[in-house]
Design a protein around this motif. Sequence first.
Motif, PDB file in Angstrom:
ATOM      1  N   ALA A  86       0.728  -1.018  -0.055  1.00 46.08           N
ATOM      2  CA  ALA A  86      -0.010  -0.007  -0.006  1.00 46.08           C
ATOM      3  C   ALA A  86       0.765   1.342   0.171  1.00 46.08           C
ATOM      4  O   ALA A  86       0.526   2.342  -0.365  1.00 46.08           O
ATOM      5  CB  ALA A  86      -1.097  -0.007   1.168  1.00 46.08           C
ATOM      6  N   ALA A  87       1.922   0.969   0.519  1.00 44.25           N
ATOM      7  CA  ALA A  87       3.026   2.183   0.769  1.00 44.25           C
ATOM      8  C   ALA A  87       3.692   2.479  -0.691  1.00 44.25           C
ATOM      9  O   ALA A  87       4.614   3.519  -0.617  1.00 44.25           O
ATOM     10  CB  ALA A  87       3.902   2.010   1.846  1.00 44.25           C
ATOM     11  N   GLY A  88       3.908   1.534  -1.473  1.00 42.96           N
ATOM     12  CA  GLY A  88       4.561   1.492  -2.739  1.00 42.96           C
ATOM     13  C   GLY A  88       6.124   1.341  -2.471  1.00 42.96           C
ATOM     14  O   GLY A  88       6.851   1.703  -3.319  1.00 42.96           O
ATOM     15  N   ILE A  89       6.447   0.391  -1.554  1.00 44.38           N
ATOM     16  CA  ILE A  89       7.511   0.051  -1.405  1.00 44.38           C
ATOM     17  C   ILE A  89       7.789  -1.371  -1.326  1.00 44.38           C
ATOM     18  O   ILE A  89       6.823  -2.320  -0.930  1.00 44.38           O
ATOM     19  CB  ILE A  89       8.275   0.871   0.045  1.00 44.38           C
ATOM     20  N   SER A  90       8.764  -2.022  -1.165  1.00 45.77           N
ATOM     21  CA  SER A  90       9.032  -3.568  -1.154  1.00 45.77           C
ATOM     22  C   SER A  90       8.751  -3.886   0.611  1.00 45.77           C
ATOM     23  O   SER A  90       9.533  -3.213   1.258  1.00 45.77           O
ATOM     24  CB  SER A  90      10.420  -3.981  -1.658  1.00 45.77           C
ATOM     25  N   PRO A  91       8.446  -5.123   0.722  1.00 43.16           N
ATOM     26  CA  PRO A  91       8.484  -5.760   2.214  1.00 43.16           C
ATOM     27  C   PRO A  91       9.930  -5.586   2.780  1.00 43.16           C
ATOM     28  O   PRO A  91      10.176  -5.286   3.848  1.00 43.16           O
ATOM     29  CB  PRO A  91       8.024  -6.997   2.023  1.00 43.16           C
ATOM     30  N   GLY A 146       3.706   7.825   2.721  1.00 42.50           N
ATOM     31  CA  GLY A 146       3.026   6.485   2.216  1.00 42.50           C
ATOM     32  C   GLY A 146       2.742   5.375   3.364  1.00 42.50           C
ATOM     33  O   GLY A 146       1.782   4.800   3.258  1.00 42.50           O
ATOM     34  N   ILE A 147       3.753   5.193   4.019  1.00 41.09           N
ATOM     35  CA  ILE A 147       3.642   4.265   5.434  1.00 41.09           C
ATOM     36  C   ILE A 147       2.490   4.729   6.143  1.00 41.09           C
ATOM     37  O   ILE A 147       1.661   3.745   6.379  1.00 41.09           O
ATOM     38  CB  ILE A 147       5.000   4.206   6.271  1.00 41.09           C
TER      39      ILE A 147
END
Length: 182
Positions: A26-31, A51-52
């Motif tokens: 949802a934040a547009g970053i990798s896990p 984003g987070i």
Amino acid sequence: MTAELGARIRELREHGGQSLRSVASAAGISPGFLSQIERGNANATVSTLRGIATALGLTTADLFGDDDLTASRVLRRADRSELPTGGRSKKYLLSRRPLRNLEVYCGELAPGEGTGDPYTHGEAQEMFLVVRGQVEVSLDGTLYRLSDGDSIEYRTDVPHTARNLGTDVAEVLWIISPPHRG
């Protein structure tokens, strides 16, 4: 600060019952990057923090709070956050941010006034309680008349609205679980 911020993000995510993978997506970053942030091994840009926070259903400022998520929190009547209703009615958020497992509002519906046109919001369970007064609740077009102490439960994805049928102010509560995130 990086380790403290990362620990706070992890605490907020876990407290909200969200997975690392879902928040990262949802934040547009990798896990993996979110994991590094949470462990204090990577710095996040302001954009990434926004984003987070959005993925967690919070504000960016909530990420920097120092409140204990397991502690009791008192809210004085004078400190309630009033939500705009556009009329003589009033609605207040009783749950303190960051929201935990439920979202609670109290309201005062002026005679003849209500919550407006039928609306939906998310996919949660909602309980509507009439503390005092005569209120008509519409659920997907079906009308229910409630009085002092009566309550009704429904899914928030069902169109609903409430209207005060009485000549005095009606006092009501909305209790929603899980809280709306985002």
